[in-house]
Design a protein around this motif. Structure first.
Motif, PDB file in Angstrom:
ATOM      1  N   GLN A  52       0.832  -1.203   0.000  1.00  0.00           N
ATOM      2  CA  GLN A  52       0.000   0.000   0.000  1.00  0.00           C
ATOM      3  C   GLN A  52       0.867   1.253   0.000  1.00  0.00           C
ATOM      4  O   GLN A  52       0.550   2.259  -0.609  1.00  0.00           O
ATOM      5  N   ASP A  53       2.003   1.197   0.700  1.00  0.00           N
ATOM      6  CA  ASP A  53       2.817   2.386   0.921  1.00  0.00           C
ATOM      7  C   ASP A  53       3.486   2.860  -0.358  1.00  0.00           C
ATOM      8  O   ASP A  53       3.547   4.050  -0.636  1.00  0.00           O
ATOM      9  N   LYS A  54       4.002   1.924  -1.189  1.00  0.00           N
ATOM     10  CA  LYS A  54       4.753   2.309  -2.366  1.00  0.00           C
ATOM     11  C   LYS A  54       3.930   3.076  -3.387  1.00  0.00           C
ATOM     12  O   LYS A  54       4.309   4.165  -3.805  1.00  0.00           O
ATOM     13  N   PRO A  55       2.774   2.563  -3.792  1.00  0.00           N
ATOM     14  CA  PRO A  55       1.992   3.348  -4.755  1.00  0.00           C
ATOM     15  C   PRO A  55       1.502   4.652  -4.170  1.00  0.00           C
ATOM     16  O   PRO A  55       1.306   5.611  -4.892  1.00  0.00           O
ATOM     17  N   ASP A 107       2.057   8.466  -5.866  1.00  0.00           N
ATOM     18  CA  ASP A 107       0.891   9.253  -6.295  1.00  0.00           C
ATOM     19  C   ASP A 107       0.563  10.367  -5.322  1.00  0.00           C
ATOM     20  O   ASP A 107      -0.569  10.819  -5.256  1.00  0.00           O
ATOM     21  N   ASP A 108       1.558  10.801  -4.536  1.00  0.00           N
ATOM     22  CA  ASP A 108       1.263  11.836  -3.542  1.00  0.00           C
ATOM     23  C   ASP A 108       0.679  13.093  -4.172  1.00  0.00           C
ATOM     24  O   ASP A 108      -0.116  13.799  -3.550  1.00  0.00           O
ATOM     25  N   ALA A 109       1.064  13.362  -5.394  1.00  0.00           N
ATOM     26  CA  ALA A 109       0.572  14.589  -6.018  1.00  0.00           C
ATOM     27  C   ALA A 109      -0.918  14.536  -6.245  1.00  0.00           C
ATOM     28  O   ALA A 109      -1.579  15.560  -6.317  1.00  0.00           O
ATOM     29  N   ARG A 110      -1.475  13.320  -6.377  1.00  0.00           N
ATOM     30  CA  ARG A 110      -2.910  13.190  -6.621  1.00  0.00           C
ATOM     31  C   ARG A 110      -3.692  12.955  -5.348  1.00  0.00           C
ATOM     32  O   ARG A 110      -4.893  12.820  -5.374  1.00  0.00           O
ATOM     33  N   ALA A 111      -3.041  12.834  -4.207  1.00  0.00           N
ATOM     34  CA  ALA A 111      -3.729  12.533  -2.959  1.00  0.00           C
ATOM     35  C   ALA A 111      -4.540  13.723  -2.502  1.00  0.00           C
ATOM     36  O   ALA A 111      -4.121  14.863  -2.682  1.00  0.00           O
ATOM     37  N   PRO A 112      -5.721  13.500  -1.907  1.00  0.00           N
ATOM     38  CA  PRO A 112      -6.563  14.618  -1.471  1.00  0.00           C
ATOM     39  C   PRO A 112      -5.901  15.458  -0.411  1.00  0.00           C
ATOM     40  O   PRO A 112      -6.221  16.618  -0.261  1.00  0.00           O
ATOM     41  N   GLY A 113      -4.940  14.898   0.339  1.00  0.00           N
ATOM     42  CA  GLY A 113      -4.283  15.668   1.389  1.00  0.00           C
ATOM     43  C   GLY A 113      -2.793  15.619   1.246  1.00  0.00           C
ATOM     44  O   GLY A 113      -2.060  15.555   2.237  1.00  0.00           O
ATOM     45  N   ALA A 114      -2.276  15.659   0.007  1.00  0.00           N
ATOM     46  CA  ALA A 114      -0.849  15.468  -0.198  1.00  0.00           C
ATOM     47  C   ALA A 114      -0.028  16.533   0.498  1.00  0.00           C
ATOM     48  O   ALA A 114       0.978  16.244   1.154  1.00  0.00           O
ATOM     49  N   ALA A 115      -0.419  17.776   0.353  1.00  0.00           N
ATOM     50  CA  ALA A 115       0.365  18.847   0.974  1.00  0.00           C
ATOM     51  C   ALA A 115       0.361  18.733   2.475  1.00  0.00           C
ATOM     52  O   ALA A 115       1.389  18.908   3.142  1.00  0.00           O
ATOM     53  N   ALA A 116      -0.813  18.438   3.026  1.00  0.00           N
ATOM     54  CA  ALA A 116      -0.884  18.313   4.477  1.00  0.00           C
ATOM     55  C   ALA A 116      -0.076  17.132   4.962  1.00  0.00           C
ATOM     56  O   ALA A 116       0.538  17.173   6.031  1.00  0.00           O
ATOM     57  N   ALA A 117      -0.052  16.032   4.180  1.00  0.00           N
ATOM     58  CA  ALA A 117       0.733  14.872   4.585  1.00  0.00           C
ATOM     59  C   ALA A 117       2.210  15.219   4.619  1.00  0.00           C
ATOM     60  O   ALA A 117       2.950  14.784   5.506  1.00  0.00           O
ATOM     61  N   ALA A 118       2.659  16.004   3.632  1.00  0.00           N
ATOM     62  CA  ALA A 118       4.064  16.390   3.638  1.00  0.00           C
ATOM     63  C   ALA A 118       4.391  17.251   4.836  1.00  0.00           C
ATOM     64  O   ALA A 118       5.436  17.100   5.481  1.00  0.00           O
ATOM     65  N   GLY A 119       3.482  18.172   5.154  1.00  0.00           N
ATOM     66  CA  GLY A 119       3.722  19.011   6.335  1.00  0.00           C
ATOM     67  C   GLY A 119       3.699  18.213   7.606  1.00  0.00           C
ATOM     68  O   GLY A 119       4.496  18.455   8.525  1.00  0.00           O
ATOM     69  N   ASP A 137      -4.820   8.854   3.732  1.00  0.00           N
ATOM     70  CA  ASP A 137      -4.661   9.434   2.401  1.00  0.00           C
ATOM     71  C   ASP A 137      -4.891   8.372   1.326  1.00  0.00           C
ATOM     72  O   ASP A 137      -5.602   8.595   0.334  1.00  0.00           O
ATOM     73  N   TRP A 138      -4.284   7.207   1.536  1.00  0.00           N
ATOM     74  CA  TRP A 138      -4.468   6.112   0.576  1.00  0.00           C
ATOM     75  C   TRP A 138      -5.924   5.672   0.496  1.00  0.00           C
ATOM     76  O   TRP A 138      -6.466   5.445  -0.591  1.00  0.00           O
ATOM     77  N   LEU A 139      -6.587   5.582   1.636  1.00  0.00           N
ATOM     78  CA  LEU A 139      -7.982   5.129   1.655  1.00  0.00           C
ATOM     79  C   LEU A 139      -8.892   6.138   0.964  1.00  0.00           C
ATOM     80  O   LEU A 139      -9.803   5.758   0.218  1.00  0.00           O
ATOM     81  N   LEU A 140      -8.652   7.416   1.185  1.00  0.00           N
ATOM     82  CA  LEU A 140      -9.478   8.425   0.529  1.00  0.00           C
ATOM     83  C   LEU A 140      -9.305   8.377  -0.985  1.00  0.00           C
ATOM     84  O   LEU A 140     -10.288   8.515  -1.735  1.00  0.00           O
ATOM     85  N   ARG A 141      -8.064   8.155  -1.450  1.00  0.00           N
ATOM     86  CA  ARG A 141      -7.855   8.030  -2.894  1.00  0.00           C
ATOM     87  C   ARG A 141      -8.540   6.789  -3.440  1.00  0.00           C
ATOM     88  O   ARG A 141      -9.072   6.796  -4.548  1.00  0.00           O
ATOM     89  N   ARG A 142      -8.509   5.711  -2.672  1.00  0.00           N
ATOM     90  CA  ARG A 142      -9.216   4.510  -3.122  1.00  0.00           C
ATOM     91  C   ARG A 142     -10.703   4.773  -3.243  1.00  0.00           C
ATOM     92  O   ARG A 142     -11.362   4.300  -4.183  1.00  0.00           O
ATOM     93  N   MET A 143     -11.252   5.494  -2.297  1.00  0.00           N
ATOM     94  CA  MET A 143     -12.669   5.825  -2.355  1.00  0.00           C
ATOM     95  C   MET A 143     -12.975   6.737  -3.541  1.00  0.00           C
ATOM     96  O   MET A 143     -14.030   6.610  -4.179  1.00  0.00           O
ATOM     97  N   MET A 144     -12.077   7.664  -3.848  1.00  0.00           N
ATOM     98  CA  MET A 144     -12.273   8.550  -4.995  1.00  0.00           C
ATOM     99  C   MET A 144     -12.261   7.783  -6.313  1.00  0.00           C
ATOM    100  O   MET A 144     -12.958   8.147  -7.261  1.00  0.00           O
ATOM    101  N   ASN A 145     -11.478   6.707  -6.356  1.00  0.00           N
ATOM    102  CA  ASN A 145     -11.341   5.927  -7.588  1.00  0.00           C
ATOM    103  C   ASN A 145     -12.285   4.732  -7.645  1.00  0.00           C
ATOM    104  O   ASN A 145     -12.178   3.912  -8.564  1.00  0.00           O
ATOM    105  N   ASP A 146     -13.173   4.645  -6.701  1.00  0.00           N
ATOM    106  CA  ASP A 146     -14.122   3.533  -6.700  1.00  0.00           C
ATOM    107  C   ASP A 146     -15.023   3.641  -7.933  1.00  0.00           C
ATOM    108  O   ASP A 146     -15.733   4.629  -8.109  1.00  0.00           O
TER     109      ASP A 146
END
Length: 889
Positions: A5-8, A12-24, A849-858
């Motif tokens: 789960q971690d590698k992909p 794809d951090d740039a497409r994550a709904p909270g990518a910037a916040a995750a980096a911070g 973050d990963w789960l939210l992206r999975r939900m977005m791509n459902d």
């Protein structure tokens, strides 16, 4: 979170709904004051992880050896298959207890059943313990100078025939209160000389008929007492022109002064006669036409026609015309009183028919109170308006909630209003204590139930030749009214169709029990809903019922009074032992009904019956159903046990039964014990309840872990939720894997359970207005002290390999409950409280973050981008969000 789960996710951090916040968030150092519960959770994660790590290590060591590499690969594959099997077993444990009956993936009706239970318990829990009917069956009592008779309504045999005493008519003039439309009824009687008056028994129809006849025939010359202010008055209406006539009545109707000096014949005061209904209206017309002595020289006739007796002739329009003509020739009047219903409809729809509205018993109560208190004032010789003060005190007493709850009737019939007036007068005069007043008020509903069931099947029990008309009534026609009342007591608040169907089912059982040599026959097109309602003091209300998990509009049926269901069950079980066998068979049939509104209501009523006689109820209902093969029957038995445990008199025996089942019972009995424990009344303390549930869960390698975990979750809706969460945390860190599974399964089930599935009582519960919320989110919003324990448990489930998959799916379910499909806010406040406690570390945020992206791509149900970002910001701590907003501002 696993590596795959971690590698992909990083890519794809740039497409994550909270990518910037995750980096911070990644810049923040790991907290040094981590909760001990989370430490133990990671320890559990590491304990599960070595199986996978060992596989990787073997793979590394064997990369240079073909055979060794193949063996390592096979071992790794076997470990992966075992992990999948463990995850599958874990997922199986999270199924609903009724799933085996309703299909693999079908939704169960636990929420609908719980709602039905709460609605039904209201009928029995409003301070109306069945044991409170301590004086249910008294017939008469002396209250000071007041003689009170509960049997004011006389039997049909006593009303068959004979003159109406003038004393009764004088008293009627004092206390009778005109129903709505009384003047119209009097005018119809005056114009046609015959009136067919339709109403339910006990609603004052006979008093109204007598009052009408008294007016149109004119009071006797010896009557010097004026009518009450509410009556029409002796001098009004047609009384001066439509009397008995010059040749047939008293020779002088000249007022009070004539009195005894008139030349009236002996017995002239008897102007009105009750007519024996056996011969029908045709017999009365013949007697009037022939001048028969049976008809006598009366100017008014009261004819109370019963249409339920076999062989009773139902007058048609020509019969009524003949009677009206005979009355006109005799210058007389008649009122035919009939019950409402399909049999009487042709008579009521004709030219002579009219419906009689119920008497306004509020006014009747005040009138009777005034009469009693004025009589008392006269008897004691006091003056100065004391009666007015006592009347005001008695009226205020009637408005008190404890008195109204003790009476438990929405409206009072005239006989009941008179009894209640006597009780209120007795209390304000000091002849009755408050306890006596409340006890006697409770007896009003008990008396009504007693009248409904007394001697219903006497005609069937009599020898075949004893019926005067030579015809025995059909069992079904006799038993349907009482079956309807019993069904309504058990299923009150259900749809009209459910109550009617249950009543027909019970009619069959009663008929077969009473008359086994004859097959019960009931016509298919002769039901009369209006008659059922009138004869059972019932009413229809608009409401909603659940069908296949959705609510639909329906007409719901209720008694007009919260005391009547308990009174009916008490009368049925305590005084009519022979009826228990068919009622038990009927309740067992209701236990198999697929509709929650039926089987759950029947279970609560069965528990109330067990309180009346636990020995019989346990042997005939609870024990057989508790050991049944179907889950619904076992839930039925558990609910009945809990209802009995709600009474302090039976709590100890219920706890003994449930405790024994949890230790020594068969598998079905242990299952039933777990469901009973989930209500929270079947053990002395919360700790004892959890011990018993754990004992059931770990036995036989966790065969009943699903039902045990579900009932642990049910306890979280009760006030002692912190103790439950502490125990679940202890289970997750237990040295035995089966206890760990109990804790993990309970955690996942908590996330998948809605409030409605487990709520015991809406009243006073902080969860009552959040019925469709997921339980952890409702608890997080209503009880903030529970947020961190719940977050710790869910974190542990998310980071344990065998529970990770179902826990992640459960977390997705929670996230999707933030808003409804139409965009309206749903459980968002609960998520706002729970998510920050669940995602305090970078590892947790990356998983979210990963789960939210999975939900977005459902592909079937994609989560909108705006909602995903909104959920992400709910999870981010406020200072991190402020930092991010400042960076991108």
């Amino acid at each position: 979170m696993s590596d795959d789960q971690d590698k992909p996710q990083k890519a794809d951090d740039a497409r994550a709904p909270g990518a910037a916040a995750a980096a911070g968030a990644g810049e923040k150092a790991r907290s040094t004051d981590r909760d001990k519960a989370r430490e133990r959770g990671r320890d559990q994660d590491r304990n599960d992880a070595p199986r996978a790590d060992d596989g990787k290590a073997d793979d590394g060591e064997g990369t240079g050896e073909g055979a060794g590499g193949d063996a390592a690969e096979q071992e790794r594959e076997e470990q992966e298959r075992e992990r999948e099997r463990a995850a599958g077993r874990f997922k199986e444990h999270t199924r609903d207890p009724l799933a085996e009956e309703q299909g693999e993936d079908a939704p169960t009706d636990l929420a609908a059943a719980a709602r039905a239970r709460r609605a039904t318990r209201m009928l029995f829990d409003a301070g109306r313990d069945l044991h409170s009917f301590d004086r249910s069956y008294f017939a008469s009592a002396h209250i000071g100078d007041i003689h009170l008779r509960m049997d004011a309504r006389r039997s049909g045999a006593a009303l068959r025939g004979g003159p109406v005493p003038e004393e009764e008519l004088r008293r009627l003039r004092r206390i009778h209160v005109e129903p709505e439309g009384y003047v119209r009824l009097r005018e119809a009687l005056t114009a046609r000389r015959l009136l067919v008056l339709g109403a339910a028994p006990g609603t004052g129809r006979t008093s109204t008929a007598l009052s009408l006849l008294d007016e149109v025939t004119g009071p006797a010359t010896s009557d010097t007492q004026p009518r009450s202010a509410t009556g029409p008055g002796a001098g009004t209406g047609p009384t001066t022109t439509t009397g008995a006539g010059a040749g047939t009545g008293p020779t002088a109707r000249t007022g009070a002064g004539a009195g005894p000096t008139t030349t009236a014949r002996p017995g002239a005061a008897a102007r009105i006669r009750r007519v024996d209904p056996a011969g029908g209206t045709r017999r009365l017309a013949e007697c009037l036409g022939d001048g028969d002595e049976e008809a006598g020289h009366f100017s008014g006739y009261l004819f109370e026609l019963s249409l339920t007796r076999p062989g009773t002739p139902v007058p048609d329009e020509m019969d009524l015309d003949e009677l009206a003509a005979a009355l006109a020739r005799r210058d007389a009047f008649a009122v035919v009183v009939v019950p409402v219903g399909s049999a009487a409809d042709p008579m009521l729809d004709g030219r002579y028919g009219a419906l009689c509205p119920p008497a306004p018993t509020g006014e009747l109560l005040v009138t009777r109170l005034r009469e009693l208190l004025e009589e008392q004032e006269t008897a004691t010789g006091s003056d100065g308006g004391r009666a007015a003060d006592l009347l005001a005190e008695a009226e205020a007493l009637w408005t008190r909630p404890e008195v109204r709850n003790a009476v438990g009737l929405d409206d009072l019939r005239p006989a009941e209003a008179e009894v209640l007036a006597s009780l209120l007068a007795g209390h304000v005069l000091g002849d009755l204590t408050r306890e006596q007043l409340l006890s006697d008020c409770r007896s009003l509903a008990a008396r009504q139930a007693q009248e409904w069931f007394a001697g219903v099947d006497r005609a069937l029990a009599a020898p075949a030749g004893d019926e005067p008309d030579g015809e025995r009534p059909g069992a079904a026609s006799l038993f349907h009214p009482v079956a309807f009342r019993i069904a309504l007591a058990v299923l009150g608040g259900a749809s009209h169709s459910a109550v009617a169907a249950a009543a027909h089912l019970l009619t069959w059982e009663l008929s077969v029990q009473s008359d086994p040599d004859r097959t019960p026959a009931r016509p298919l097109f002769c039901d009369d809903p209006r008659s059922d309602l009138a004869l059972s003091r019932a009413e229809l209300k608009d409401g909603r019922v659940e069908v296949a998990g959705a609510e639909v509009a329906s007409r719901l049926l209720w008694y007009r009074g919260p005391a009547l269901p308990a009174a009916v069950l008490s009368e049925l079980w305590d005084r009519h032992f022979a009826v228990r066998a068919p009622v038990v068979r009927w309740l067992r049939l209701l236990a198999d009904d697929p509709r929650s509104q039926v089987w759950m209501r029947a279970a609560v009523a069965a528990g109330e019956l067990c309180v009346r006689d636990f020995d019989h109820g346990y042997a005939e209902l609870i024990r057989p159903l508790a050991d049944a093969a179907t889950p619904r029957r076992r839930v039925f038995a558990a609910t009945a046990l809990d209802q009995a445990a709600g009474h302090g008199s039976h709590r100890r025996i219920v706890r003994k039964v449930v405790g024994d089942w949890s230790r020594y019972g068969t598998e079905p009995l242990r299952w039933t014990a777990a469901m009973a424990l989930g209500y929270g009344n079947s053990a002395a303390t919360t700790g004892d309840t959890l011990d018993a549930l754990a004992r059931i869960a770990v036995r036989d390698e966790g065969e009943q872990l699903a039902v045990a975990s579900f009932n642990v979750v049910r306890l979280l809706a009760l006030p002692d939720a912190p103790a439950v969460l502490r125990r679940v945390a202890e289970w997750t860190h237990h040295k035995r894997e089966i206890h760990q599974d109990l804790g993990l399964v309970t955690t996942v089930r908590l996330a998948l359970t809605t409030v409605d599935e487990v709520l015991v009582d809406d009243a006073g519960s902080p969860l009552g207005d959040r019925g469709d919320w997921p339980l952890p989110l409702a608890l997080a919003a209503a009880r903030p002290e529970l947020v961190r324990p719940m977050a710790d448990l869910l974190w542990t489930a998310l980071n344990t390999p065998r529970s990770k998959e179902v826990a992640t799916d459960a977390l997705e379910t929670l996230l999707r409950s933030a808003v409804r499909g139409d965009g309206e806010e749903w459980a968002r406040p609960g998520l706002a409280a729970l998510l920050p406690a669940l995602t305090t570390e970078e590892h947790d945020r990356r998983r979210l973050d990963w789960l939210l992206r999975r939900m977005m791509n459902d592909p079937e149900d994609p989560l909108p981008d705006a909602q995903a970002r909104s959920l992400w910001w709910l999870a981010v701590a406020s200072r991190d969000r402020t930092r991010e907003e400042a960076r991108h501002g």
